[in-house]
Each structure stands twice: as structure tokens, then as C-alpha cells.
Design a protein around this motif. Structure first.
Motif, mmCIF file in Angstrom:
data_model
loop_
_atom_site.group_PDB
_atom_site.id
_atom_site.type_symbol
_atom_site.label_atom_id
_atom_site.label_comp_id
_atom_site.label_asym_id
_atom_site.label_seq_id
_atom_site.Cartn_x
_atom_site.Cartn_y
_atom_site.Cartn_z
ATOM 1 N N PHE A 106 0.827 -1.194 0.000
ATOM 2 C CA PHE A 106 0.000 0.000 0.000
ATOM 3 C C PHE A 106 0.872 1.258 0.000
ATOM 4 O O PHE A 106 0.613 2.219 -0.742
ATOM 5 N N LEU A 107 1.919 1.255 0.793
ATOM 6 C CA LEU A 107 2.837 2.393 0.825
ATOM 7 C C LEU A 107 3.581 2.550 -0.494
ATOM 8 O O LEU A 107 3.853 3.672 -0.939
ATOM 9 N N GLN A 108 3.918 1.428 -1.128
ATOM 10 C CA GLN A 108 4.555 1.496 -2.448
ATOM 11 C C GLN A 108 3.636 2.179 -3.456
ATOM 12 O O GLN A 108 4.094 2.971 -4.291
ATOM 13 N N ASP A 109 2.358 1.848 -3.376
ATOM 14 C CA ASP A 109 1.401 2.495 -4.263
ATOM 15 C C ASP A 109 1.382 4.004 -4.039
ATOM 16 O O ASP A 109 1.343 4.791 -4.991
ATOM 17 N N GLN A 110 1.389 4.421 -2.787
ATOM 18 C CA GLN A 110 1.436 5.851 -2.504
ATOM 19 C C GLN A 110 2.693 6.475 -3.104
ATOM 20 O O GLN A 110 2.640 7.538 -3.725
ATOM 21 N N TRP A 111 3.828 5.799 -2.908
ATOM 22 C CA TRP A 111 5.104 6.354 -3.357
ATOM 23 C C TRP A 111 5.135 6.505 -4.876
ATOM 24 O O TRP A 111 5.695 7.468 -5.401
ATOM 25 N N THR A 112 4.546 5.558 -5.578
ATOM 26 C CA THR A 112 4.577 5.598 -7.044
ATOM 27 C C THR A 112 3.414 6.392 -7.633
ATOM 28 O O THR A 112 3.225 6.389 -8.849
ATOM 29 N N GLY A 113 2.634 7.058 -6.795
ATOM 30 C CA GLY A 113 1.483 7.784 -7.320
ATOM 31 C C GLY A 113 0.383 6.859 -7.780
ATOM 32 O O GLY A 113 -0.279 7.112 -8.781
ATOM 33 N N TRP A 114 0.204 5.747 -7.049
ATOM 34 C CA TRP A 114 -0.838 4.764 -7.346
ATOM 35 C C TRP A 114 -0.619 4.141 -8.728
ATOM 36 O O TRP A 114 -1.561 3.878 -9.454
ATOM 37 N N ARG A 115 0.630 3.893 -9.068
ATOM 38 C CA ARG A 115 0.926 3.324 -10.379
ATOM 39 C C ARG A 115 1.530 1.919 -10.286
ATOM 40 O O ARG A 115 1.976 1.354 -11.271
ATOM 41 N N LEU A 116 1.556 1.331 -9.104
ATOM 42 C CA LEU A 116 2.170 0.011 -8.943
ATOM 43 C C LEU A 116 1.520 -1.009 -9.871
ATOM 44 O O LEU A 116 2.208 -1.812 -10.511
ATOM 45 N N HIS A 117 0.214 -0.993 -9.973
ATOM 46 C CA HIS A 117 -0.479 -1.980 -10.795
ATOM 47 C C HIS A 117 -0.261 -1.724 -12.288
ATOM 48 O O HIS A 117 -0.283 -2.653 -13.086
ATOM 49 N N ASP A 118 -0.043 -0.482 -12.650
ATOM 50 C CA ASP A 118 0.257 -0.189 -14.051
ATOM 51 C C ASP A 118 1.578 -0.819 -14.461
ATOM 52 O O ASP A 118 1.733 -1.278 -15.601
ATOM 53 N N TRP A 119 2.539 -0.831 -13.539
ATOM 54 C CA TRP A 119 3.826 -1.457 -13.877
ATOM 55 C C TRP A 119 3.593 -2.925 -14.242
ATOM 56 O O TRP A 119 4.183 -3.442 -15.190
ATOM 57 N N TYR A 120 2.751 -3.592 -13.472
ATOM 58 C CA TYR A 120 2.477 -4.994 -13.768
ATOM 59 C C TYR A 120 1.773 -5.152 -15.112
ATOM 60 O O TYR A 120 2.035 -6.086 -15.857
ATOM 61 N N ARG A 121 0.865 -4.268 -15.413
ATOM 62 C CA ARG A 121 0.136 -4.371 -16.677
ATOM 63 C C ARG A 121 1.046 -4.149 -17.888
ATOM 64 O O ARG A 121 0.805 -4.684 -18.963
ATOM 65 N N ASP A 122 2.081 -3.349 -17.698
ATOM 66 C CA ASP A 122 2.909 -2.947 -18.830
ATOM 67 C C ASP A 122 4.033 -3.911 -19.162
ATOM 68 O O ASP A 122 4.700 -3.747 -20.192
#
Length: 554
Positions: A262-278
Motif C-alpha cells: 500500500f505504501l509502495q502504491d502511494q510512493w509511485t502515485g498509485w501506479r504500482l499496478h500499471d507497472w504490472y500491466r505494462d
């Protein structure tokens, strides 16, 4: 690609999956009897549970009850293992069919999809559980060094409810070698394993549903409408903990692990899941998982660590039940050994790599990787390559291979993947059991390109895998190691070619045929569904000179 991500990420201690909004669950769903499934109120069925227990019982010395081996290295072992796994799955199906709660859930499928039903089984953390989560969240944010903007929603679900929900996934009972899937990442490797005889390597989506139903610990869920969020937007994920009626103490580290995500998502601007999609390759996906899971594992909290233990001293934890632990481990090993090793390497090796990186360059280096994930596991395995941002060699032989061996008129567009240094290492290690040999082969990895070729009429299928190394010395060392892998995998049934014993090796396996082709600057593996086709492709590779990717000073 999403199905592959779910497959790979849903198996670990932290997974990512989409969930429908709670507000959309109809009242009829909330009132279903199937929702009343706390573990203490759902007795195990007599005969079905007995069958499941017998399928996973410890070895008593009898021939029929020998424990399933996890050190599989030949297709014969894998085949025996696959048969045993199907027996376990059959027992689980009986369990599903005899549950009245499952009947109620299946009846709901007429009006609600599986995601809505799933949401109906989740119970929001409240009372003492919620108090514990808040204490753990505060400590986790302090350790990780990222302020907790808000507490993510935390839900509990019983293992029994999770098993009931898994019974809705009918693909559990389908042929595990079913190839009708639109995969990109991992698809060539999946077919390579099957053609080489490892039928057990792919059980469709059962890892997502059945495995997590037997012993899942926790997930960090995907942000609703994540595609619509801009960096910095006020989005929030959710944490699901498998435990009921209350959380046991063992979940402190699991909750903190998920809260780091959850904190990683905050740090990346809620883009953690986009990294996985890409991600576009298995190698890139594995590198990303090493960063994400390694960081979470590195920052897990443990109850015995002060001052956390003092702050939770008065908390009354619920009991922990591990009755199904053996069953979960058996299902976990339904993957090929190298896939199992790669899966959990993100937690073990990823943690070690990031710990060394933090020691050398500080937490800022890990934060930077979250914002700009590495392209390859090679960069994480070799700190100097990460520092220099050294990229895998770009291979350019695929189009020529298609023109000369797989003409468009006869063959469809290939599905292409890069497997990476870590995957190569575990492939050699889990087959030969020699750590030194695996490391020697993989260390000089420069790049690879695995392609799945399928004929236009669907009558033939070939996998080609080209591996190149950094320079001549690494190439020669890797050739010896790959020969060892080829012969070990085939239980020493592979044979050298009579005319060129040093550079061509053949094996006709249970599901297809494989050829190991040694060229001056690269190594090729060919796997086809017939010996004649394997020979034709191997000869096409041997009769041509391919690109030399070594720098002039090598």
C-alpha cells in the motif's frame, strides 16, 4: 497478460487481483446462507474430508502413500507427480460437490458474477482486529519511511469460505494441458515445458483459486478504477486477510507485508499496478516482482520485535489452524520446479538483493527502482549492471528465422518472450541439482529469445529458444552446462548426433521432441510435437550463420 499476472502473483503471500465494489452487491447476495461460513460453524464432511486427508497424509511407509517428491528433475518423476496431483484435485472436487454452501453459491451465479460473490464473503475488520491493523500500519510506515496517508480497507475471510468460492472455478477440473489461452508472458515457456514432457507445469487458473483456498495468507487488492487515476490521485487499495473469527499473531508480518505494498502504491502515485500491466516479458515481470516483493519482505514486522510487541501485548489473538498446510504445499509444487523456485525467489532472493542495495546506496535506491523498475533480473543479480543501467542485448534474428524456416504462408505470428538470467539459473538448478553449474551457466547470460510458432492450420507447434552470452569464455562454459541440463532433464535418454556429436543433441520425449543446437555465438533449444519437425527446424538453424552479438574486445 492479466491472467498470467494473476497466476504468478496470486500464489505468493501477496497477490494483486481485481474486485467489484462492495456497494454493487445486491441484498439477496448478502442474505445468502453461503455467507455464514465461519470455520467453527462449518464442519468438515465425513467421507470427502477423509479422502482429502488421505490424499495428503504423511508417509506411513506403504507404497501407495509415498509423499509427493519436490525434487523433480526428470519427466518420469513429473508424470508420476501429475497423476498424484490429479488424485488430490479429485478429492477436492468431491469436497466441493458435497458442500451445501457451495450449492448456494453456484445458484447465485445465475444473477451475480464471481467477483460479486467473492465480495459478499469478505468481512470488514472491526473491533480488536481493526485496532491491531492500525497499530501495525503505524509501525510499518515508520519502518518503511513513507507516511501512511490513510488506512486501506482491511477484510477478513475464512479459509472455509475461500475454499467454497474456489469451487466456482470449473477450470480446476479441466485438462491441465489445455492450451486454449490467450497468454503472452510465459506462454512459450509453458509450451516448451509441455513439449519436453512436464505436463504438470500448468494447471490453468487453479493456483489463483484452489491453492489460495487451502492456505492463503493475505493479498493487497487492486485499486478500483486504477486506469482512471492520475499520479498522486487519492486512490486506495485493500488488504484481504485469510483468517477468522479473529486474526492470529502470526499475521503481524503478513499484514505489514501487505501494507508495504500500500505504501509502495502511494510512493509511485498509485501506479504500482500499471507497472504490472505494462510488462512484456517474463524476465521483466520477474525483475519487477523482485523489487515489489523484496521490498515488502525486507520491511516486514514481527511480533517479537520491540516496541511492536509491547504495543500489541494486550491484544487477544485468535487461534491459528494449519490443518491444510500439507495440501497447500503439494499444490504449490504442481508448478514445474523452476517455476516454483522463480515464484518465491522474489521474496527470498529479492529481499537479499534489496537488502544489499539498501546497505550500499540507501533506501533511496529502492524508492528509485519502484519509480523506474529494472528491465531484467540481470540488473538485480549484478549490482554493477544496475548502476550502469546495462540492458539485455537486443536480439534481431527472429525475423530472419521466420523468413527462412517459418514462412508466413505456413506459420502464424510467433508469441515471443524473454526469460532472463534468473529463469535460466533455476532451470539448470532444478534439473541438475548443481548450484555451481547453474550459476556458471547463468552468470554470463547476455539475452535470450523464446518463441512459440504455430502452423496456420493448427497441425504443428514448435518452440525455439535462442540464448546468447556476454563473450566467448561464458559461451563455452554455458554450452557445457546446457548440455548437462539437456541430458539430466531427459533422464540421460538424449543422444548426440552421429555426424556432429559436439554441437547437436537429440531427445524424443513423451509429448514431443527436443534438440539442443550449439552454434559459434549462441545456443538454441528446439522443441516440437514431432521428431521430424524438430529435426527440420534444428537443421535450418545449423545450416545458417546467425548474428555475433559479442563486442569487438571480447
Amino acid at each position: 497478460m492479466l491472467r498470467v499476472l494473476l497466476l504468478l502473483l496470486g500464489l505468493g503471500l501477496a497477490a494483486i487481483f481485481s474486485a467489484a465494489c462492495v456497494d454493487e452487491i445486491p441484498t439477496a447476495t448478502q442474505e445468502s446462507r453461503a455467507l455464514e461460513t465461519p470455520e467453527e460453524s462449518t464442519p468438515h464432511p465425513d467421507q470427502a474430508q477423509q479422502a482429502a486427508e488421505e490424499a495428503t497424509a504423511p508417509d506411513d511407509g506403504s507404497e501407495d502413500d509415498q509423499p509427493i517428491r519436490t525434487d523433480i528433475y526428470s519427466y518420469r518423476s513429473v508424470r508420476r507427480f501429475a497423476d498424484r496431483m490429479l488424485e488430490v484435485l479429485a478429492a477436492e472436487r468431491v469436497w466441493c460437490d458435497e458442500q451445501v454452501e457451495v450449492d448456494a453459491l453456484r445458484a447465485m451465479l445465475d444473477d451475480h458474477d464471481k467477483e460479486h460473490i467473492w465480495r459478499s464473503l469478505l468481512v470488514p475488520a472491526a473491533g480488536e482486529d481493526l485496532r491491531a491493523v492500525r497499530i501495525i500500519a503505524e509501525a510499518t510506515a515508520q519502518v518503511r519511511g513513507i507516511p501512511m496517508q490513510e488506512l486501506p480497507p482491511v477484510f477478513l475471510i475464512s479459509r472455509t469460505s475461500l475454499r467454497h468460492h474456489a469451487c466456482l472455478f470449473e477450470e480446476i477440473w479441466e485438462d491441465p494441458t489445455d492450451e486454449d489461452r490467450d497468454w503472452t508472458v510465459g506462454r512459450p515457456a509453458s509450451r516448451l515445458a509441455i513439449l519436453l514432457g512436464q505436463d504438470v507445469e500448468d494447471y490453468s487458473d487453479l493456483e489463483q483459486s484452489w491453492l489460495s483456498a487451502t492456505l492463503a495468507w493475505g493479498w493487497y487488492g487492486e485499486i478500483p478504477d486504477a486506469d482512471e487515476l492520475e499520479p498522486g490521485a487519492d486512490g486506495v487499495g485493500e488488504v484481504i486477510i485469510v483468517s477468522r473469527p479473529s486474526m492470529p499473531a502470526v499475521f503481524v508480518d503478513v499484514i505489514s507485508h501487505e501494507l508495504v505494498h500500500f505504501l509502495q502504491d502511494q510512493w509511485t502515485g498509485w501506479r504500482l499496478h500499471d507497472w504490472y500491466r505494462d510488462v512484456e516479458t517474463t524476465d521483466q515481470l520477474q525483475a519487477l516482482r523482485w523489487v515489489v516483493e523484496g521490498d515488502a519482505s525486507l520491511n516486514e514486522l514481527y511480533l517479537l520485535n520491540a516496541p511492536l510487541s509491547d504495543r500489541l501485548a494486550d491484544f487477544e489473538w485468535g487461534p491459528e489452524r494449519n490443518a491444510e498446510l500439507a495440501l497447500w504445499y503439494r499444490a504449490y509444487h504442481a508448478l514445474t520446479p523452476q517455476d516454483s523456485e522463480n515464484l518465491f525467489a522474489a521474496y527470498d532472493q529479492g529481499r537479499s538483493v534489496l537488502a544489499a542495495l539498501r546497505e550500499d546506496r540507501g533506501q533511496e535506491a529502492i524508492d528509485a527502482l519502484l519509480l523506474d523498475p529494472p528491465e531484467s533480473t540481470e540488473q538485480l543479480l549484478h549490482p554493477e549492471k544496475l548502476r550502469l543501467d546495462e540492458q539485455p542485448v537486443e536480439l534481431v534474428d527472429l525475423e530472419r528465422l521466420r523468413t527462412e524456416i517459418f514462412p508466413e504462408a505456413d506459420w502464424s505470428e510467433p508469441i515471443v518472450d524473454r526469460m532472463g538470467e534468473q529463469w535460466l539459473n533455476t532451470l539448470i538448478l532444478t534439473t541438475t541439482r548443481f548450484t555451481t553449474l547453474a550459476r556458471a551457466v547463468a552468470t554470463g547470460w547476455g539475452s535470450d529469445q523464446m518463441a512459440l510458432w504455430q502452423s496456420q492450420d493448427g497441425s504443428a507447434e514448435v518452440v525455439t529458444w535462442q540464448v546468447v552470452f556476454d563473450h566467448d569464455a561464458h559461451h563455452r562454459e554455458a554450452v557445457n552446462g546446457l548440455r548437462g541440463w539437456f541430458y539430466s532433464h531427459s533422464a540421460l535418454e538424449a543422444v548426440p548426433d552421429q555426424d556432429d556429436p559436439a554441437n547437436l543433441h537429440k531427445w524424443d520425449g513423451p509429448n514431443g521432441a527436443a534438440r539442443l543446437v550449439i552454434r559459434p555465438h549462441s545456443v538454441w533449444v528446439v522443441a516440437a510435437d514431432s521428431p521430424a519437425l524438430a529435426d527440420r527446424v534444428a537443421e535450418g538453424i545449423r545450416s545458417r550463420a546467425w548474428t555475433n552479438y559479442w563486442p569487438p574486445d571480447s
